[in-house]
Write an enzyme that holds these catalytic residues in place. Structure first.
Site, PDB file in Angstrom:
ATOM      1  N   SER A 106       0.855  -1.186   0.000  1.00 16.58           N
ATOM      2  CA  SER A 106       0.000   0.000   0.000  1.00 16.58           C
ATOM      3  C   SER A 106       0.887   1.232   0.000  1.00 16.58           C
ATOM      4  O   SER A 106       2.040   1.179   0.450  1.00 16.58           O
ATOM      5  CB  SER A 106      -0.876   0.006   1.255  1.00 16.58           C
ATOM      6  N   TYR A 123      -2.261  -0.605  10.139  1.00 16.22           N
ATOM      7  CA  TYR A 123      -2.306  -0.990   8.729  1.00 16.22           C
ATOM      8  C   TYR A 123      -0.990  -0.641   8.044  1.00 16.22           C
ATOM      9  O   TYR A 123      -0.415  -1.466   7.317  1.00 16.22           O
ATOM     10  CB  TYR A 123      -3.471  -0.269   8.047  1.00 16.22           C
TER      11      TYR A 123
END
Length: 299
Positions: A172, A185
């Site tokens: 990501s 995350y």
């Protein structure tokens, strides 16, 4: 295991050392045998269909059989072959089982796509529960490590046979710039990126290419519960466009595949040269960002 009529041989039987010499500058994904986790929706689904266009034989792994079967049907319509393995990759032994069933169906393995992931955003001490922390660590980081470990003997065989094996991790943009309210995350995705990087260097000369992609905000089901938009730096890209870029970059043997929008790439460069400047730039948005993402959860 659900899928086609009978597990069959992969389509690499005629591969040779000559092939690896001819295509040394590019990764040949045509007719390869692949495993894609999280293949039932989002980026995983779109990557699966990109691979189907290359007549790959694919095992689709995920928690829900229905969406996986729908994607499997599309793979077959596009000229590929498909099997479905339902698995909760956060459970003990499930990543290894998924790999074992995939290898059995495909009679080997050329490509592993570690795509499955989840997210829970919010203030660490007020919005995020401990079970959600464990869920992110287990799916985003531990599962791909265990799946890769289980797949490596088979990928090594493919690498030796034709030099066109690969591992692709879907990280990501948060792995490159720590975004407020995405601390856990970001940690898991940064961990996956460094895992891929170290493994790539470890596997030098084996015929296995390891790559990591860094998508930014993308139009997927995972983003439905987030209210963050372009004003907060979360303008979303079409998922098919992102997947096409990822697979094309993989074929070009890129190691770091960045599909983020230009403004996010600029922030990434600033984060390298002047991290406090990024802190200052994001500070005025903290209140609005927290409100926009406090319900962002895909677990």
């Amino acid at each position: 295991m659900e899928g086609e009529e009978q597990p069959g041989q992969g389509q690499d039987d005629t591969a040779s050392g000559e092939e690896s010499q001819v295509n040394a500058s590019r990764l040949d994904l045509h007719a390869r045998r692949g495993l894609v986790t999280g293949a039932g929706s989002g980026i995983g689904r779109a990557i699966t269909l990109e691979l189907a266009d290359r007549t790959c034989s694919l095992v689709l792994v995920g928690r829900r059989a229905g969406p996986l079967e729908e994607v499997a049907d599309l793979v077959r319509e596009q000229g590929g072959r498909a099997w479905v393995v339902t698995a909760d990759l956060t459970s003990e032994g499930e990543p290894e089982r998924a790999v074992a069933e995939s290898v059995q169906a495909l009679a080997g393995l050329d490509l592993l796509v570690n795509n499955a992931g989840n997210v829970r955003a919010g203030a660490l001490d007020e919005d995020i529960d401990v079970p959600d922390i464990y869920a992110m660590v287990r799916l985003n980081l531990l599962a791909p490590i265990l799946a890769t470990r289980a797949a490596l003997p088979h990928l090594r065989e493919a690498g030796t046979a034709h030099g066109q094996a690969a591992v692709l991790g879907i990280a990501s943009g948060a792995a490159l710039v720590g975004v407020p309210y995405y601390s856990v995350y970001a940690a898991t995705k940064a961990g996956l990126a460094r895992f891929d990087e170290a493994l790539r260097r470890e596997l030098t000369g084996t015929g296995i290419h390891v790559a990591t992609s860094y998508p930014g905000a993308t139009e997927t089901h995972m983003m439905v519960s987030s209210q963050a938009g372009a004003d907060l730096g979360f303008e979303r890209r079409p998922v098919d466009e992102v997947a096409s870029e990822i697979v094309a970059a993989l074929e070009a043997r890129e190691a770091d595949i960045n599909t983020q929008r230009p403004e996010r790439r600029e922030l990434q460069e600033l984060n390298i040269t002047d991290p406090p400047a990024v802190d200052a730039r994001l500070a005025p948005t903290l209140g609005a960002l927290r409100e926009a993402v406090r319900n962002h959860r895909s677990i």
